[in-house]
Scaffold this motif. Sequence first.
Motif, PDB file in Angstrom:
ATOM      1  N   GLU A  20       0.832  -1.200   0.000  1.00  0.00           N
ATOM      2  CA  GLU A  20       0.000   0.000   0.000  1.00  0.00           C
ATOM      3  C   GLU A  20       0.869   1.253   0.000  1.00  0.00           C
ATOM      4  O   GLU A  20       1.487   1.589   0.982  1.00  0.00           O
ATOM      5  CB  GLU A  20      -0.941  -0.001   1.197  1.00  0.00           C
ATOM      6  CG  GLU A  20      -2.028  -1.031   1.075  1.00  0.00           C
ATOM      7  CD  GLU A  20      -3.093  -0.905   2.151  1.00  0.00           C
ATOM      8  OE1 GLU A  20      -3.178   0.150   2.813  1.00  0.00           O
ATOM      9  OE2 GLU A  20      -3.834  -1.873   2.325  1.00  0.00           O
ATOM     10  N   ASN A  56      -2.980   5.840   0.773  1.00  0.00           N
ATOM     11  CA  ASN A  56      -4.043   5.647   1.763  1.00  0.00           C
ATOM     12  C   ASN A  56      -5.238   6.511   1.360  1.00  0.00           C
ATOM     13  O   ASN A  56      -5.066   7.660   0.948  1.00  0.00           O
ATOM     14  CB  ASN A  56      -3.540   6.055   3.155  1.00  0.00           C
ATOM     15  CG  ASN A  56      -4.584   5.798   4.213  1.00  0.00           C
ATOM     16  OD1 ASN A  56      -5.091   4.694   4.350  1.00  0.00           O
ATOM     17  ND2 ASN A  56      -4.930   6.831   4.966  1.00  0.00           N
ATOM     18  N   GLU A  93      -9.187   8.021   2.425  1.00  0.00           N
ATOM     19  CA  GLU A  93     -10.143   8.287   3.504  1.00  0.00           C
ATOM     20  C   GLU A  93     -11.348   9.008   2.913  1.00  0.00           C
ATOM     21  O   GLU A  93     -11.188   9.929   2.112  1.00  0.00           O
ATOM     22  CB  GLU A  93      -9.516   9.184   4.577  1.00  0.00           C
ATOM     23  CG  GLU A  93      -8.372   8.552   5.335  1.00  0.00           C
ATOM     24  CD  GLU A  93      -7.780   9.513   6.353  1.00  0.00           C
ATOM     25  OE1 GLU A  93      -8.545  10.218   7.038  1.00  0.00           O
ATOM     26  OE2 GLU A  93      -6.544   9.560   6.439  1.00  0.00           O
ATOM     27  N   THR A 134      -3.645  10.115   0.486  1.00  0.00           N
ATOM     28  CA  THR A 134      -2.301  10.342   1.004  1.00  0.00           C
ATOM     29  C   THR A 134      -1.364   9.346   0.336  1.00  0.00           C
ATOM     30  O   THR A 134      -1.457   8.146   0.568  1.00  0.00           O
ATOM     31  CB  THR A 134      -2.246  10.171   2.533  1.00  0.00           C
ATOM     32  OG1 THR A 134      -3.187  11.082   3.124  1.00  0.00           O
ATOM     33  CG2 THR A 134      -0.853  10.456   3.069  1.00  0.00           C
ATOM     34  N   SER A 157       2.256   7.904   0.032  1.00  0.00           N
ATOM     35  CA  SER A 157       3.527   7.840   0.755  1.00  0.00           C
ATOM     36  C   SER A 157       4.684   7.577  -0.196  1.00  0.00           C
ATOM     37  O   SER A 157       5.834   7.781   0.161  1.00  0.00           O
ATOM     38  CB  SER A 157       3.477   6.760   1.836  1.00  0.00           C
ATOM     39  OG  SER A 157       3.157   5.512   1.274  1.00  0.00           O
ATOM     40  N   THR A 203      -0.640  14.648   0.854  1.00  0.00           N
ATOM     41  CA  THR A 203      -2.083  14.490   1.013  1.00  0.00           C
ATOM     42  C   THR A 203      -2.816  15.519   0.170  1.00  0.00           C
ATOM     43  O   THR A 203      -2.455  16.697   0.180  1.00  0.00           O
ATOM     44  CB  THR A 203      -2.476  14.653   2.494  1.00  0.00           C
ATOM     45  OG1 THR A 203      -1.793  13.648   3.253  1.00  0.00           O
ATOM     46  CG2 THR A 203      -3.970  14.504   2.695  1.00  0.00           C
ATOM     47  N   TYR A 251     -10.459   2.388  -4.769  1.00  0.00           N
ATOM     48  CA  TYR A 251      -9.058   2.052  -4.503  1.00  0.00           C
ATOM     49  C   TYR A 251      -8.194   2.647  -5.606  1.00  0.00           C
ATOM     50  O   TYR A 251      -8.702   3.258  -6.554  1.00  0.00           O
ATOM     51  CB  TYR A 251      -8.853   0.538  -4.385  1.00  0.00           C
ATOM     52  CG  TYR A 251      -9.411  -0.283  -5.520  1.00  0.00           C
ATOM     53  CD1 TYR A 251      -8.654  -0.567  -6.646  1.00  0.00           C
ATOM     54  CD2 TYR A 251     -10.713  -0.781  -5.454  1.00  0.00           C
ATOM     55  CE1 TYR A 251      -9.169  -1.324  -7.679  1.00  0.00           C
ATOM     56  CE2 TYR A 251     -11.236  -1.535  -6.483  1.00  0.00           C
ATOM     57  CZ  TYR A 251     -10.461  -1.801  -7.590  1.00  0.00           C
ATOM     58  OH  TYR A 251     -10.988  -2.542  -8.617  1.00  0.00           O
ATOM     59  N   SER A 298      -3.368   0.546  -2.916  1.00  0.00           N
ATOM     60  CA  SER A 298      -4.050   1.112  -1.751  1.00  0.00           C
ATOM     61  C   SER A 298      -4.998   0.076  -1.182  1.00  0.00           C
ATOM     62  O   SER A 298      -5.295  -0.926  -1.831  1.00  0.00           O
ATOM     63  CB  SER A 298      -4.854   2.360  -2.146  1.00  0.00           C
ATOM     64  OG  SER A 298      -6.026   1.982  -2.858  1.00  0.00           O
ATOM     65  N   GLY A 299      -5.491   0.354  -0.002  1.00  0.00           N
ATOM     66  CA  GLY A 299      -6.582  -0.434   0.536  1.00  0.00           C
ATOM     67  C   GLY A 299      -7.862   0.006  -0.149  1.00  0.00           C
ATOM     68  O   GLY A 299      -7.870   0.954  -0.940  1.00  0.00           O
TER      69      GLY A 299
END
Length: 178
Positions: A56, A59, A61, A75, A77, A117, A136, A169-170
């Motif tokens: 991943e 992220n 949200e 976000t 990374s 982000t 995703y 990603s999740g």
Amino acid sequence: MSTALTALIAALVTGLFGLTDSSKSDEGPKPSPSGSTQPAQPSPQESRPPIECEGERVNLEAPTDVGPTYDLIVTASCPPVSGEKYYLIAALADVGRPGTEHPLYCRAGRLDGKVGTQAYEQDLHKATVGSARTVYVLSVNAQEERELISNTTEGKCTMQLPDNADKVSGSIRVKRGW
């Protein structure tokens, strides 16, 4: 107490407490023997390995129950691997008339690939209230991007994703609640 004993105790205390790593002080750069100022070098135990960019790398949200628009907070990374791009995918299950239901994978946007982000506004005005999607991020190379774009059936959607696209990603589930 004798002066010798006091000196011995002072030496022991200084020796024990003088074992701290002076490179961790907040005093800033130390002058070198030549008099120039150089930044202190981190000690080996302070060195950190580079961030691993496997699994991943992004992220997501978002609220689970949304209206006609919502902000998806992304976000990253790690940037995409050289030669690849990140795409947001909104997967819808059981699309179609009864007996012909199938999944549909829609491109919900292309990410800029920058680490950090960002908020991406998602528009669900055309989605029916009560419908849900799983969101995703895929990382695709040039060939996979062509497949993702050229195999569209309904606007920006396709019934099959490129076989080797990498999910980075999740997944989050978002439902149009009103």
